[in-house]
Write a protein that holds these residues in place. Structure first.
Motif, short mmCIF file in Angstrom:
data_model
loop_
_atom_site.label_atom_id
_atom_site.label_comp_id
_atom_site.label_asym_id
_atom_site.label_seq_id
_atom_site.Cartn_x
_atom_site.Cartn_y
_atom_site.Cartn_z
N VAL A 171 -0.06 8.77 -9.12
CA VAL A 171 -1.07 8.48 -10.14
C VAL A 171 -0.56 7.39 -11.09
N ASP A 172 0.71 7.49 -11.47
CA ASP A 172 1.29 6.49 -12.37
C ASP A 172 1.23 5.09 -11.74
N SER A 173 1.65 4.99 -10.49
CA SER A 173 1.64 3.69 -9.81
C SER A 173 0.21 3.17 -9.64
N LEU A 174 -0.70 4.07 -9.31
CA LEU A 174 -2.10 3.70 -9.10
C LEU A 174 -2.74 3.21 -10.40
N VAL A 175 -2.52 3.94 -11.47
CA VAL A 175 -3.07 3.56 -12.77
C VAL A 175 -2.54 2.19 -13.20
N LYS A 176 -1.24 2.00 -13.04
CA LYS A 176 -0.64 0.73 -13.45
C LYS A 176 -1.08 -0.43 -12.56
N SER B 276 -5.45 -0.14 -27.26
CA SER B 276 -4.95 -0.46 -28.59
C SER B 276 -4.89 -1.97 -28.81
N LYS B 277 -4.45 -2.69 -27.80
CA LYS B 277 -4.40 -4.15 -27.91
C LYS B 277 -5.78 -4.75 -28.13
N ARG B 278 -6.79 -4.12 -27.52
CA ARG B 278 -8.17 -4.58 -27.68
C ARG B 278 -8.77 -4.19 -29.03
N GLY B 279 -8.12 -3.25 -29.71
CA GLY B 279 -8.72 -2.73 -30.92
C GLY B 279 -9.85 -1.76 -30.61
N ASP B 280 -9.78 -1.14 -29.42
CA ASP B 280 -10.81 -0.18 -28.99
C ASP B 280 -10.44 1.20 -29.50
N PRO C 220 -0.71 14.29 -15.41
CA PRO C 220 -0.17 12.93 -15.39
C PRO C 220 1.02 12.80 -16.34
N MET C 221 1.88 11.85 -16.04
CA MET C 221 3.06 11.65 -16.86
C MET C 221 2.70 11.00 -18.19
N PHE C 222 3.57 11.17 -19.16
CA PHE C 222 3.38 10.62 -20.50
C PHE C 222 3.16 9.11 -20.43
N ILE C 223 4.00 8.42 -19.68
CA ILE C 223 3.89 6.97 -19.65
C ILE C 223 2.64 6.50 -18.91
N THR C 224 2.06 7.34 -18.08
CA THR C 224 0.81 6.97 -17.41
C THR C 224 -0.32 6.91 -18.44
N PHE C 225 -0.39 7.94 -19.28
CA PHE C 225 -1.37 7.91 -20.37
C PHE C 225 -1.15 6.68 -21.25
N MET C 226 0.11 6.42 -21.59
CA MET C 226 0.41 5.34 -22.53
C MET C 226 0.07 3.97 -21.95
N ALA C 227 0.17 3.80 -20.63
CA ALA C 227 -0.18 2.52 -20.02
C ALA C 227 -1.64 2.17 -20.28
#
Length: 621
Positions: free
Chosen positions: A498-503, A542-546, A529-536
Motif C-alpha cells: 500500500v505504501d509503495s502504491l500510494v507513493k 498541506s502544500k496545496r493549502g487544502d 496503513p503505515m504512518f508514513i503512508t498517511f503522511m505522504a
C-alpha cells in the motif's frame, strides 16, 4: 563508560534530582538541530524511580555518557552487564534473521489482524525507526548474541499447518494427533520457527491456543510470553494486556512484562510503554539493558529529548550499554549531524571491548553519507567487506544500497557479481533497491525477474521492492503493469505494498487517486496503513493549502491509532499557513495530546491565530 549521562548537561547544571515529579524533558546535545525546531511533548516521566542502586565510579575507562557531551568529564562504572535470566522456552520471541530467507521484522506500525490476512511485513526503515528487535539474551551465555539458525529447518507439522485453511489450523492439529504423530516440544518449536520466519503470526497463535487448551505441553514463562507476543501482534495491545491477567502468577515474571513492553514500543504507544516500565519497577523486577533499550528505541522515534532520562537511569542503576544501545545512539547522533559525537561513541564502544557488527557498521556508514563524509563512509564499507568479500558474503546485503547511496555504480556491480551466480533472496531485494537508487531501472527489473523465476511463494512485499523503484522515478505506467501482474498472480496486499502504491500515485501527481487507494486498502483488506503512508498524502494536501483534506487525513490517522505525533501537527499547521486561513483552537487541540509548542512552532502558530493583534488592527479597534 558512563558517558551517556553526560549527554544531558542540564541534568547536572540545574540541580536535577532523580525521582522528582517535575517535568523531565531534558535538552541534550543528542537532540538534532531539526528537533530544536520541532515541538516536544513535555510531561512528567515517572520511570526514573527513587529505588536506585548506589553508583560505583572509576576514572580509568572512557565513558559513553561523557562522549555525548563534548567537554564534560568521563565517568565509568565497575558494574557488570545484567542479563534477564529468562527461561529457555520452546519458541523465542524474536527470530534472528537467517542468511537465506528472513527479512527484517516489522516495526509494529501495522497492527494487522493476521488471522484474516497474514502479510509478510518489513520495516526497511519505512516506519520512522528501526525494527522491533526483542534482543533476547542467550540464556546459556548471558549475552545478547543471536543463536545460529538452521538454514533449511522444516518439519512435517509445519507443512500440515501450511496446507490447512487459515481458520482450520486447530482442526489440522486434532487430526495430526489422532493419526498418532509426535507433538513434542522439539516438533512444535520447529513449526513455530518456520511460521515466524514467514510472519504468519495468526497461525502461530492458533497453535498456542490449541496447545494451552488441550494441555499438550507444560507451559513455562517463556511460552506464556511467546503467546502474549503473538496476541499483541495479531489482536492488539488491549487483548494482550488482558491475557497477562490470565497467566498464572508464578509465571508472570520479567520476561512476560518486557515482551509486552517491546510490543508497546513497536506500536509507538508512549503512554502504555511508560506504564509497563513503571509496573516492572513497582513489581521490583531487575531493570535490564533490554528494557532500557526499548525506551531508547521509543524515544528515538518520538521524542529524543527524553533519551537523556533513560541514560541517567542506566547510570544510576549501573546498567551496562549493549551493542544495541550503541547502534541506536550512533544513529541518533548521526541524525543530529554530530560527527564528533558519532566518532566519540564509536571510540568508547571499542574501548569497552564491544566490536561493531555489520548492522552497526552499516548504520555508521549511512550516517556518514547523510552528513556528507563520503570518504569516511567508503572506509567503513571497505572494513565491512573484509579481506575477501566472497568469504564475507553476509555483508553484501548491506553493502549494495550503501554503495548506491554513494553513487558508485561500479561498486554495486562488483558486489552484485559476488552474489549473482547463487543469489539469496534478501540480496536480490537489496540489489533492486541499489539499482533503483542509481536510476538503473533495467538492472533492477532484471534482478526482480531473476528473483521471480528462482523462488516460488514470493509475497507482495517482494513486488513492493520494484514498485518502490517505479514510484521514486515516477514511472506510473510500469507501476500499473506490475500491479496487474501482482493481481494476476493472486498476491494479497500488505501495508508495504500500500505504501509503495500510494507513493507511486503521489509522485505522479495523482494525490486524490492515492488518497482513494489508501482508503480502499484499509476498508477492503482490513489492514492498517503505515504512518508514513498517511503522511505522504497529507503532506501533498498541506502544500496545496487544502485544509479540508489535510484535516480528513489527520482524523483518519487518529482512527488508525496514530496520535500525539508532532509530524502530524506540523503538516496540518502548514495546510492552514499555505491557505492563509485562521486555525481556531489549534493550541487547545495540541494541549489535549500533551503537545506543547516551542519557540519556532509558536511563531508559526501566530501566523494562523484568528485573534492576532497587529499595529493596524489595534488602530482600527
Amino acid at each position: 563508560m558512563w558517558t551517556l549521562r553526560r549527554a544531558a548537561n542540564p541534568l547536572m547544571n540545574h540541580g536535577y534530582r532523580v525521582g522528582s515529579s517535575r517535568t523531565c524533558c531534558v535538552k541534550s546535545d543528542i537532540v538534532s538541530n531539526d528537533l530544536e525546531d520541532r515541538v516536544g511533548a513535555c510531561k512528567p516521566i515517572r520511570f526514573i524511580s527513587e529505588r536506585l542502586l548506589p553508583l560505583k565510579r572509576s576514572h580509568n575507562t572512557p565513558s559513553i555518557y561523557a562522549k555525548f557531551s563534548p567537554g564534560s568529564r568521563s565517568f565509568s562504572s565497575q558494574a557488570g552487564e545484567r542479563s534477564s535470566g529468562e527461561q529457555d522456552g520452546f519458541i523465542e520471541l524474536e527470530v534472528p534473521a537467517s542468511a537465506d530467507i528472513i527479512e527484517e521484522s516489522n516495526t509494529g506500525e501495522e497492527n494487522v489482524n493476521e488471522l484474516i490476512s497474514e502479510p509478510e511485513l518489513s520495516d526497511d526503515d519505512l516506519a520512522e525507526g528501526s525494527h522491533n528487535d526483542l534482543e533476547l539474551f542467550d540464556t546459556e551465555t548471558g549475552t545478547n548474541e543471536k543463536k545460529p539458525q538452521k538454514k533449511n529447518a522444516s518439519s512435517q507439522l509445519f507443512k500440515v499447518i501450511m496446507a490447512a485453511p487459515g481458520q482450520s489450523v486447530q482442526g489440522a492439529l486434532d487430526k495430526w494427533v489422532e493419526e498418532g504423530n509426535n507433538l513434542g516440544r522439539a516438533e512444535v518449536s520447529l513449526a513455530f520457527l518456520n511460521l515466524r520466519k514467514r510472519r504468519m503470526y495468526g497461525r502461530a497463535l492458533q497453535i498456542f491456543e490449541w496447545l494451552e487448551a488441550k494441555r499438550q505441553l507444560d507451559f513455562v514463562e517463556q511460552d506464556y510470553a511467546s503467546r502474549l507476543d503473538l496476541i499483541a501482534k495479531v489482536r492488539g495491545l488491549q487483548k494482550a494486556e488482558k491475557y497477562i491477567e490470565k497467566i498464572p502468577e508464578s509465571f508472570r515474571g520479567e520476561v512476560v512484562y518486557r515482551t509486552f513492553l517491546a510490543n508497546c514500543v513497536a506500536t509507538l504507544n508512549v503512554k502504555k510503554a511508560e506504564e509497563v516500565f513503571n509496573k516492572m519497577k513497582d513489581l521490583e523486577f531487575t531493570i535490564t539493558t533490554f528494557a532500557c533499550n526499548q525506551l531508547l528505541l521509543l524515544y528515538k522515534k518520538i521524542d529524543r529529548k527524553k533519551i537523556a532520562d533513560v541514560l541517567l537511569l542506566m547510570e544510576k542503576e549501573n546498567i551496562k550499554p549493549s551493542l544495541f544501545t550503541y547502534k541506536h545512539l550512533i544513529d541518533t547522533k548521526g541524525q543530529s549531524n554530530d560527527i564528533t559525537g558519532v566518532e566519540q561513541l564509536v571510540e568508547t564502544m571499542e574501548a569497552e571491548g564491544i566490536k561493531p557488527d555489520i548492522d552497526t557498521q552499516a548504520v555508521l556508514a549511512r550516517r556518514y553519507i547523510s552528513m556528507g563524509f563520503k570518504g569516511k563512509a567508503d572506509a567503513v564499507l571497505k572494513e565491512m567487506e573484509g579481506g575477501n568479500l566472497e568469504e564475507n558474503r553476509g555483508a553484501c546485503r548491506a553493502l549494495l544500497p550503501l554503495y548506491a547511496a554513494l553513487g558508485k555504480a561500479d561498486e554495486v556491480g562488483r558486489v552484485w557479481k559476488v552474489c549473482e551466480s547463487n543469489p539469496r533472496l534478501h540480496e536480490c531485494m537489496a540489489a533492486i533497491e541499489a539499482w533503483g537508487k542509481l536510476g538503473k531501472i533495467e538492472e533492477a527489473e532484471a534482478v526482480f525477474d531473476r528473483m521471480f523465476k528462482t523462488w516460488k511463494g514470493l509475497s507482495a512485499r517482494h513486488f513492493s521492492a520494484l514498485l518502490k523503484v517505479y514510484a521514486n522515478h515516477k514511472l506510473l505506467a510500469k507501476g500499473k503493469d506490475l500491479l496487474k501482474r501482482m493481481g494476476d498472480s493472486g498476491f494479497r496486499i500488505d501495508p508495504l505494498t500500500v505504501d509503495s502504491l500510494v507513493k507511486l500515485y503521489v509522485e505522479a501527481g495523482e494525490v486524490e487517486k492515492a488518497d482513494l487507494i489508501l482508503l480502499k486498502a484499509a476498508q477492503q483488506n482490513r489492514i492498517k496503513p503505515m504512518f508514513i503512508t498517511f503522511m505522504a498524502v497529507m503532506d501533498q494536501y498541506s502544500k496545496r493549502g487544502d485544509i479540508h483534506n489535510a484535516e480528513k487525513i489527520f482524523h483518519r490517522m487518529r482512527q488508525s491509532g496514530y496520535v500525539s505525533r508532532m509530524r502530524q501537527y506540523e503538516a496540518l499547521l502548514l495546510a492552514y499557513i499555505n491557505a492563509k486561513a485562521p486555525a481556531y483552537g489549534f493550541r487547545e487541540r495540541m494541549k489535549v495530546d500533551n503537545m506543547f509548542p516551542n519557540k519556532n512552532f509558536a511563531a508559526q502558530l501566530v501566523q494562523v491565530d484568528a485573534f492576532r493583534k497587529t499595529t493596524i488592527s489595534d488602530l482600527i479597534d
